[in-house]
Scaffold this motif. Structure first.
Motif: not given
Lengths: 241, 216
Positions: B9-16, B85-90, B191-199, B202-207
């Motif tokens: 993904g883009s850096m911005e997306s990966l950083e999220s 997690f979907n943020s640096r703070e979390k 089943t590894c539970g790391i698919y990020n639905p928030c990201r 965003e990707l679906l909205r973008e694509k």
């Protein structure tokens, strides 16, 4: 996996769920191409067939077809290792196990990823190339290890060669000064396989996550680049057993 | 192995986003690990993961399973936990809590290296090892397009199908499903539970606007 033709209503709902596009219409019903199916059971687990027509193949655990299930279904416990998944703890517990030591690099070849899979014949091309490069020790706790017939040549057990798996991982440890050679070998064998693999390099870091320059130099020298994102062991584990 | 170092993904997306694993070591700290892992998961809940699966249950946060059921399943020695997690703070909050608890179970974080370095320094944590991704090799011409791989590489085992992603783009585009609901559906096979639905949303909205559909 199979779709029971007496039950299927031909809605096609299951078809996009298959990572390898093994499900297609045959007449007005969905069927699974058994040669292509990886036995990952994603269709059974996630597609929610409205009439419960998806079922396990009766021969899913017959050897050697069972390899498909063990390597392709993340929730299947591998018969050779007794753990789920097709890799090991690798870098994830290195702060406790020190499997990769100072001065070494752990190299993982993630076969068939992302989402393409690979024939075991192609996996053998890689294990042979690694053996020719002088690395004869594949991580013993990795299920690939149990598939090797001859460590000196990298030959796999011949009865397995007709199978294919969604993913597998070859894990080896090399001294830092051997890294260039193994990366060169992997670049060469990449031209021979009909699928893809990802390459990982694990190394102990210095203060402030400093990556040893010798490792980076070897990576650069062989024409590889590293992604900006990585997997990082935070060093918070300890042994007590 | 969750392939999380190969997320695209883009850096911005990966950083999220940041993936966090809790991982006992067989033969070193398996025995007695279950209550420690459970305590660590209780702490993760305080930081607010957007997805999580323990290997003792293999059901993600959107499958209808409750937090209590997830916690209660962690009775098996050696249970591993995968979360995102979907943020640096979390992530920082979770690492501070885990550091303070000091349960002695290995913690892994996947994310943009420079960001993880900063967060580790802020938390006073000294990372031990890095696993670098040296890219994809071989028949890359056979891969799904790069924008589809931004979704599929969120599932390390490769069971989120490129065809399902394309179908979900179609369903979003034709108004059959929202970006969020489509992302929860995309997360289900993983089943590894790391698919990020928030990201993913965003990707679906973008694509979605970039694709045409051939059936409604």
């Amino acid at each position: 996996m199979i779709i029971r033709q007496d039950i299927c209503v031909g809605c096609g709902r299951c078809q996009p769920y298959c990572p390898t596009a093994a499900i297609r219409f045959e007449g007005d019903k969905s069927m699974i191409d058994q040669d292509v199916c990886y036995e990952c059971s994603t269709c059974l687990r996630a597609a929610h067939c409205p009439v419960d027509a998806i079922a396990e193949s009766p021969n899913v655990y017959d050897y050697p077809r069972a390899l498909r299930r063990y390597f392709s279904d993340p929730s299947a416990t591998h018969a050779a290792t007794g753990i789920q998944g097709r890799g090991t703890e690798e870098s994830k517990t290195n702060d406790v196990t020190l499997r990769v030591k100072e001065g070494e690099v752990g190299v993982a070849i993630e076969i068939g990823r992302p989402t393409l899979g690979m024939s075991i014949l192609d996996i053998q091309r890689i294990t042979r190339a690694i053996a020719r490069a002088g690395v004869h020790k594949i991580e013993a706790h990795n299920p690939i290890h149990s598939m090797i017939a001859n460590e000196a040549t990298g030959d796999l057990k011949p009865e397995m060669l007709g199978e294919r798996v969604l993913s597998a991982i070859i894990e080896i440890n090399v001294k830092r000064d051997q890294l260039r050679g193994i990366l060169r070998t992997l670049k060469e064998v990449a031209k021979e396989v009909d699928s893809v693999f990802c390459v990982d390099a694990c190394t102990i870091v210095g203060p402030n996550l400093k990556i040893p320059e010798e490792v980076l130099e070897s990576i650069r020298a062989e024409g590889y680049t590293w992604r900006p994102n990585a997997k990082i062991n935070m060093g918070m584990g300890r042994a007590w057993e | 192995m969750t392939h999380s170092l190969h997320r695209e993904g883009s850096m911005e997306s990966l950083e999220s986003e940041y993936v966090l694993f809790i991982y006992p070591a067989r033969g070193f700290n398996y025995k007695g690990s279950a209550p420690k892992v459970r305590h660590n998961v209780e702490l993760l809940y305080q930081a607010g993961p957007v997805n999580m699966i323990p290997t003792s249950l293999r059901r993600n946060m959107y499958s209808g399973v409750t937090n209590e059921e997830i916690l209660d399943s962690i009775t098996v020695e050696g249970t591993r936990v995968y979360s995102v997690f979907n943020s640096r703070e979390k992530l920082k909050k979770s690492l501070l809590l885990l550091k303070e608890a000091d349960e002695g179970i290995s913690i892994m974080v996947s994310g943009v290296t420079d960001r993880v370095r900063e967060i580790a320094a802020e938390c006073g944590i000294t990372p031990h090892m890095i696993n670098l991704s040296l890219g994809i090799h071989g028949r890359t011409d056979r891969l799904a397009p790069a924008d589809i791989r931004e979704f599929t590489t969120m599932c390390g085992h490769g069971v989120v199908s490129p065809h399902l992603v394309k179908d979900m783009i179609r369903r979003v585009k034709t108004g059959k499903v929202s970006e969020w609901d489509g992302s929860v559906l995309l997360a289900e096979p993983c089943t590894c539970g790391i698919y990020n639905p928030c990201r993913s949303a965003e990707l679906l909205r973008e694509k979605a606007p970039l694709y045409t559909v051939d059936r409604w």
